[in-house]
Each structure stands twice: as C-alpha cells, then as structure tokens.
Design an enzyme around this catalytic site. Structure first.
Site, PDB file in Angstrom:
ATOM      1  N   ALA A  65       0.838  -1.197   0.000  1.00 51.18           N
ATOM      2  CA  ALA A  65       0.000   0.000   0.000  1.00 51.18           C
ATOM      3  C   ALA A  65       0.874   1.248   0.000  1.00 51.18           C
ATOM      4  O   ALA A  65       2.047   1.208   0.372  1.00 51.18           O
ATOM      5  CB  ALA A  65      -0.918  -0.005   1.215  1.00 51.18           C
ATOM      6  N   GLY A 110      -0.356  -5.309   0.642  1.00 51.30           N
ATOM      7  CA  GLY A 110      -1.515  -5.304  -0.241  1.00 51.30           C
ATOM      8  C   GLY A 110      -1.230  -5.936  -1.582  1.00 51.30           C
ATOM      9  O   GLY A 110      -2.130  -6.492  -2.218  1.00 51.30           O
ATOM     10  N   GLU A 113      -1.644  -9.514  -0.987  1.00 51.62           N
ATOM     11  CA  GLU A 113      -3.075  -9.766  -0.824  1.00 51.62           C
ATOM     12  C   GLU A 113      -3.780  -9.793  -2.175  1.00 51.62           C
ATOM     13  O   GLU A 113      -4.703 -10.582  -2.383  1.00 51.62           O
ATOM     14  CB  GLU A 113      -3.688  -8.706   0.085  1.00 51.62           C
ATOM     15  N   GLU A 133       3.235  -5.664   7.278  1.00 50.94           N
ATOM     16  CA  GLU A 133       2.405  -4.707   8.018  1.00 50.94           C
ATOM     17  C   GLU A 133       2.702  -4.692   9.516  1.00 50.94           C
ATOM     18  O   GLU A 133       2.647  -3.647  10.167  1.00 50.94           O
ATOM     19  CB  GLU A 133       0.907  -5.014   7.803  1.00 50.94           C
TER      20      GLU A 133
END
Length: 259
Positions: A65, A110, A113, A133
């Site tokens: 991200a 992300g 993900e 994270e």
C-alpha cells in the site's frame, strides 16, 4: 474507460491487467483499487474474455500500500479508504473466469493480498512475497488474515504475518503460496500459456468449477457436496457439455462456445 494506474489489454480471449505505477514500485492506493474494481467488472461482463492475468510487469508486482497516503489517516478515514480495496479484491476473486497472478520482484502487503484473489499464482525466480504490516504496527487489512490461512494453513499464515518476513519464490512454492516458479524472462509467457489452456476449456464448466471451489470453501462438506452435485447436473443442460462429449466419442478436438 481510460485508466491511469493500470493497463488493460485483451488478446485472443485473454485479458492482461498490468499495474502501472513503476515510479513507486506499483504501490497500491485508492485510485488503483478503484480502477482494478472497474476493470474486473468490465472484464466480467465481456463475454469474449475467457481468462485474466494480473501482473506488475517483469520487475515488480506491487510493493504494498501507499504508506504516505495512510500514515496520517485516522481510524475513521482508514475504515472508509479500505472499502475500494475490498470491492476490488472481491470482484477479482469472484470473477466467473480463471484469474492468474504473474508475480515478479516484490509482492508485499496489499500486493501479496492482491495475488491471493487470483485462482493461480505463478512467480518469477526473483519474486519476494510477504506481509510486512506488523512492522508498521498494523496488520494485513486487505483480506490477508482470511485468504492466506485458507490457502496455506493457519500455522504458516501466522508465521508470515506475525514475523513480517519476506520469503523467496521457491519457499512460497514449497508452502503452497504459489503454484509454479519460472525464470523471470519467461513469467508472462508462462502465464499466457496457462491462461490459454484455461481459455480453451468450456467456459461454463470452468465458471461452475470455480464457483464450486470458492463457495464450497465457505460450506461444510455435506452442503459443499450438494452444491457440486447441483452444478454438475446443470452442466448437462449446456451446449458445451454435448459438444465436449460428442467430440470425445468422435475422437476430435471440441469446439466450445461458452453456452
């Protein structure tokens, strides 16, 4: 629709979505998520598309991200900003067509993900995957805590998420996080080869097989078996089933029409 952060190309029934923010290692932000969600919706509706590839190119998939965008956000702001990623990821995961993630370089946070929303993951030998994270005092918020354990088991998922460590492509293959590892220069060609194989099958059968697996994972075994039986039976009302079996009897290649 004109996209600014992704590229979408369609060739011979195969759509390729390429993340296109090389200046920030394809970092994901709300605009990327909005465009991914829109692309997924358009490709779902496009009957000419039989398979989809998601990639970041040959150097990097997505380095996670956009932290600069998130650093000063409040809890309320983050809750609102996460919605585009949830919509995009759910649309990709539930596309009624096979989706392949072609992963080179970093696929972190992300970005990793996003790969989990695909049906199959192919990694280049230079790929590095992980969920860093926890090192920022947060946790994976784009489905990582839910999709990862379902894919590789809770023990390995906890190890990756709690440590925040990156793992190389071969380790990702060993634990089942990716399906295949290939030389970096062959990544997209291998993804297209696999997509072409999927696209050549009966589209309705592929769609129902994907639904059986995805929906069945949310059910207990008995209900999952009943759902499979229903889908199996319904396929006998399709033209593709008749063509496929007739071609087998006649010892020729089937000509599926997705009907």
């Amino acid at each position: 629709m004109a996209y600014e952060t992704i590229l979408v190309e369609i060739e011979e029934g195969i759509a390729t979505i390429t993340l296109n923010r090389p200046e920030v290692l394809n970092a994901l932000n709300s605009q990327v998520f909005n465009e991914l969600g829109e692309a997924a919706a358009q490709l779902t509706a496009d009957q000419s598309v039989r398979a989809v590839i998601i990639t970041g190119g040959e150097k990097v998939f997505a380095a996670g991200a956009d932290i600069k965008q998130m650093a000063s956000a409040t809890a309320v702001e983050v809750s609102s900003s996460v919605r585009p990623s949830m919509i995009a990821f759910n649309r990709i995961e539930n596309m009624p067509k096979p989706v392949i993630a072609a992963i080179a370089g970093y696929a972190l946070g992300g970005g990793c993900e996003l790969t989990l929303t695909a049906d199959v993951r192919i990694a280049a030998e230079n790929a590095q995957l992980g969920f860093p994270e926890i090192k920022l005092g947060i946790l994976p918020g784009g489905g990582g805590t839910q999709r990862l354990p379902r894919l590789i088991g809770p023990g390995k998922a906890k190890e990756l998420i709690f440590s925040g460590d990156f793992i190389p492509a071969e380790e990702a293959l060993r634990i089942g996080l990716v399906n295949k590892v290939v030389p970096a220069g062959q990544l997209l060609a291998e993804a297209r080869k696999m997509a072409g194989k999927f696209a050549a099958r009966g589209a309705v059968a592929v769609q129902m097989a994907k639904s059986c697996i995805n929906e069945g994972l949310q059910m207990d075994l008995d209900r999952g078996l009943q759902y499979e039986h229903k889908c199996f039976s319904l396929l006998f009302a399709t033209e593709d089933q008749k063509e496929g079996m007739q071609a087998f009897v006649e010892k020729r290649k089937p000509n599926f029409k997705g009907k």
